[in-house]
Design a protein around this motif. Structure first.
Motif, PDB file in Angstrom:
ATOM      1  N   TYR A  23       2.329  45.868 -58.778  1.00  5.45           N
ATOM      2  CA  TYR A  23       2.251  47.235 -58.271  1.00  5.45           C
ATOM      3  C   TYR A  23       0.955  47.532 -57.517  1.00  5.45           C
ATOM      4  CZ  TYR A  23       6.210  47.974 -61.389  1.00  5.45           C
ATOM      5  OH  TYR A  23       7.432  47.877 -62.006  1.00  5.45           O
ATOM      6  N   THR A  24       0.251  46.512 -57.065  1.00  2.87           N
ATOM      7  CA  THR A  24      -1.006  46.756 -56.355  1.00  2.87           C
ATOM      8  C   THR A  24      -1.017  46.029 -55.010  1.00  2.87           C
ATOM      9  OG1 THR A  24      -2.148  44.829 -57.317  1.00  2.87           O
ATOM     10  CG2 THR A  24      -2.261  46.888 -58.558  1.00  2.87           C
ATOM     11  N   GLY A  25      -1.868  46.521 -54.132  1.00  7.22           N
ATOM     12  CA  GLY A  25      -2.139  45.809 -52.890  1.00  7.22           C
ATOM     13  C   GLY A  25      -1.142  46.025 -51.773  1.00  7.22           C
ATOM     14  N   GLU A  26      -0.291  47.043 -51.878  1.00  5.86           N
ATOM     15  CA  GLU A  26       0.643  47.290 -50.777  1.00  5.86           C
ATOM     16  C   GLU A  26      -0.018  48.043 -49.624  1.00  5.86           C
ATOM     17  OE1 GLU A  26       4.941  49.458 -49.776  1.00  5.86           O
ATOM     18  OE2 GLU A  26       4.179  49.471 -51.844  1.00  5.86           O
ATOM     19  N   PHE A  27      -0.990  48.893 -49.953  1.00  5.59           N
ATOM     20  CA  PHE A  27      -1.531  49.804 -48.951  1.00  5.59           C
ATOM     21  C   PHE A  27      -2.998  49.524 -48.625  1.00  5.59           C
ATOM     22  CE2 PHE A  27       1.642  52.251 -51.482  1.00  5.59           C
ATOM     23  CZ  PHE A  27       2.644  52.272 -50.512  1.00  5.59           C
ATOM     24  N   ILE A  28      -3.366  49.755 -47.381  1.00  3.11           N
ATOM     25  CA  ILE A  28      -4.725  49.719 -46.828  1.00  3.11           C
ATOM     26  C   ILE A  28      -5.320  48.316 -46.855  1.00  3.11           C
ATOM     27  CG2 ILE A  28      -7.036  50.737 -46.863  1.00  3.11           C
ATOM     28  CD1 ILE A  28      -4.781  52.734 -46.218  1.00  3.11           C
ATOM     29  N   TRP A  29      -5.547  47.760 -48.062  1.00  2.00           N
ATOM     30  CA  TRP A  29      -6.110  46.411 -48.177  1.00  2.00           C
ATOM     31  C   TRP A  29      -5.130  45.561 -48.973  1.00  2.00           C
ATOM     32  CZ3 TRP A  29      -9.607  44.053 -45.411  1.00  2.00           C
ATOM     33  CH2 TRP A  29     -10.175  42.852 -45.848  1.00  2.00           C
ATOM     34  N   THR A  30      -4.434  44.689 -48.269  1.00  2.00           N
ATOM     35  CA  THR A  30      -3.349  43.909 -48.856  1.00  2.00           C
ATOM     36  C   THR A  30      -3.830  42.530 -49.312  1.00  2.00           C
ATOM     37  OG1 THR A  30      -2.742  42.948 -46.728  1.00  2.00           O
ATOM     38  CG2 THR A  30      -1.744  45.070 -47.301  1.00  2.00           C
ATOM     39  N   ARG A  31      -2.924  41.802 -49.958  1.00  2.96           N
ATOM     40  CA  ARG A  31      -3.270  40.438 -50.376  1.00  2.96           C
ATOM     41  C   ARG A  31      -3.556  39.553 -49.164  1.00  2.96           C
ATOM     42  NH1 ARG A  31       0.433  42.409 -53.880  1.00  2.96           N
ATOM     43  NH2 ARG A  31      -0.207  42.400 -56.056  1.00  2.96           N
ATOM     44  N   GLN A  32      -2.802  39.750 -48.091  1.00  2.00           N
ATOM     45  CA  GLN A  32      -3.030  38.964 -46.878  1.00  2.00           C
ATOM     46  C   GLN A  32      -4.407  39.256 -46.296  1.00  2.00           C
ATOM     47  OE1 GLN A  32      -0.091  39.667 -43.826  1.00  2.00           O
ATOM     48  NE2 GLN A  32      -1.100  38.342 -42.333  1.00  2.00           N
ATOM     49  N   ALA A  33      -4.770  40.525 -46.239  1.00  2.00           N
ATOM     50  CA  ALA A  33      -6.093  40.900 -45.743  1.00  2.00           C
ATOM     51  C   ALA A  33      -7.181  40.344 -46.654  1.00  2.00           C
ATOM     52  CB  ALA A  33      -6.204  42.419 -45.652  1.00  2.00           C
ATOM     53  N   ASN A  34      -6.931  40.412 -47.949  1.00  2.00           N
ATOM     54  CA  ASN A  34      -7.918  39.944 -48.916  1.00  2.00           C
ATOM     55  C   ASN A  34      -8.172  38.447 -48.775  1.00  2.00           C
ATOM     56  OD1 ASN A  34      -9.593  40.842 -51.125  1.00  2.00           O
ATOM     57  ND2 ASN A  34      -8.291  39.664 -52.498  1.00  2.00           N
ATOM     58  N   ARG A  35      -7.110  37.700 -48.569  1.00  4.37           N
ATOM     59  CA  ARG A  35      -7.267  36.258 -48.406  1.00  4.37           C
ATOM     60  C   ARG A  35      -8.083  35.932 -47.154  1.00  4.37           C
ATOM     61  NH1 ARG A  35      -3.214  32.081 -50.718  1.00  4.37           N
ATOM     62  NH2 ARG A  35      -4.258  30.120 -50.222  1.00  4.37           N
ATOM     63  N   PHE A  36      -7.824  36.670 -46.074  1.00  6.46           N
ATOM     64  CA  PHE A  36      -8.591  36.445 -44.848  1.00  6.46           C
ATOM     65  C   PHE A  36     -10.056  36.829 -45.048  1.00  6.46           C
ATOM     66  CE2 PHE A  36     -10.258  38.034 -40.744  1.00  6.46           C
ATOM     67  CZ  PHE A  36     -10.273  36.823 -40.060  1.00  6.46           C
ATOM     68  N   GLY A  37     -10.298  37.941 -45.743  1.00  5.76           N
ATOM     69  CA  GLY A  37     -11.675  38.350 -46.000  1.00  5.76           C
ATOM     70  C   GLY A  37     -12.446  37.318 -46.794  1.00  5.76           C
ATOM     71  N   TRP A  38     -11.831  36.812 -47.852  1.00  7.50           N
ATOM     72  CA  TRP A  38     -12.508  35.808 -48.676  1.00  7.50           C
ATOM     73  C   TRP A  38     -12.675  34.482 -47.934  1.00  7.50           C
ATOM     74  CZ3 TRP A  38     -15.589  36.704 -52.375  1.00  7.50           C
ATOM     75  CH2 TRP A  38     -15.395  37.772 -53.266  1.00  7.50           C
TER      76      TRP A  38
END
Length: 317
Positions: free
Chosen positions: A203-218
């Motif tokens: 139930y987390t990570g659907e909006f604004i900052w997603t898992r895909q964005a997070n992986r790219f950031g890291w």
């Protein structure tokens, strides 16, 4: 499946205004260009002085740009907040969080230094955290010149800035050159493994900052795929095995923020290490919910943050 039904009703409308485009190597420049921030107005107001400084950076690196905030009417050495902006390690600037820093300085009567650290992927770890450490050390060693009480310094940040603040607290503890009073972590991005979980929170990570964005950031920060065995705790604070001796900590996060599990777990581990912790989880709040300034949950979180920072500074007098 969508988690839109879990969103606080006051926060729903913003979701239709934010493009659902995850950052990537191909579009990062375009995303940065889409959200330009004008430089902070350095003209002195009747209540607040804001100045731009360029301080010595890490060895062999460029100077670090910082913004220094100080209430004009304040007397005596002031407590100080070293503030680190968010942006997934790949975006953002000190200027972009001027209104937030100004509000904290004005409400509390402290000074603040906001750090314009170098961004990934152009500057991967350890560049960003070393820029922040350089700013922290400068703040501590120039206390007399700046009118700062070097025994009352807090670090804080939002999102990636919260991750850098948490890493900076570890770095300061281990180097033993600067003593920190407090860390203020707003939805901190502290665990690279969140983007590689085989069974992520449903139930987390659907909006604004997603898992895909997070992986790219890291990946941008680490210079390699996240989730590996050799990630430094000074890059991802959740990797630290020993959390003893860290300063008192405030952590807040939304209940549907991608970072909720890693932040709650970090709070739990801090408490088990004997660190005083204040933790808030706001129902129905996604990552970056404070963009809806008029929402009741945003106003509540702002009060909680200010109250915690003020208590920390007051207790140290």
């Amino acid at each position: 499946m969508t988690t839109r039904h879990l969103v606080d009703p006051e926060l729903v409308a913003l979701l239709d205004l934010i493009p659902a485009t995850a950052p990537s190597a191909e579009n990062l420049g375009q995303i940065r260009a889409m959200s330009p921030r004008p430089p902070v107005n350095l003209a002195q107001s009747s209540t607040l002085s804001v100045s731009e400084r360029f301080i010595p950076g890490p060895a062999g690196a460029p100077d670090v740009r910082v913004l220094f905030y100080r209430p004009i009417s304040a007397q005596g050495p002031l407590p100080a907040l070293l503030w680190i902006h968010g942006g997934g390690y790949i975006m953002g600037s000190a200027d972009a969080e001027d209104s937030l820093v100004t509000s904290m300085v004005s409400a509390i009567g402290c000074a603040a230094v906001s750090v314009d650290y170098r961004l990934a992927p152009e500057t991967p770890y350890p560049g960003p955290v070393e820029d922040c450490y350089a700013a922290l050390k400068w703040l501590s060693t120039h206390g007399d010149e700046l009118g700062i009480d070097s025994k009352r310094i807090a670090v804080g940040g939002s999102s990636a800035g919260g991750g850098l603040a948490a890493a900076l607290a570890l770095l300061a503890r281990d180097r033993g050159e600067v003593s920190l009073l407090f860390q203020l972590l707003m939805a901190p991005m502290i665990d690279d493994r969140t983007s590689t979980l085989a069974e992520p929170h449903p139930y987390t990570g659907e909006f604004i900052w997603t898992r895909q964005a997070n992986r790219f950031g890291w990946t941008s920060l680490l210079g390699q795929e996240p989730g590996g065995p050799d990630v430094s705790p000074y890059a991802a604070a959740a990797r630290a095995e020993n959390l003893e001796g860290l300063p008192a900590t405030f952590i807040n996060v939304g209940s549907i923020d991608l970072f909720v599990d890693e932040d709650v777990e970090y709070a739990r581990r801090l408490m088990r290490a004997g660190v005083p912790v204040e933790l808030h989880v706001y129902p129905g709040a996604y990552h970056g919910f404070r963009m809806v300034a008029s929402a009741q949950v945003t106003e509540t979180s702002a009060r909680d943050q200010l109250a915690a920072l003020k208590r920390a500074f007051d207790r140290s007098v």
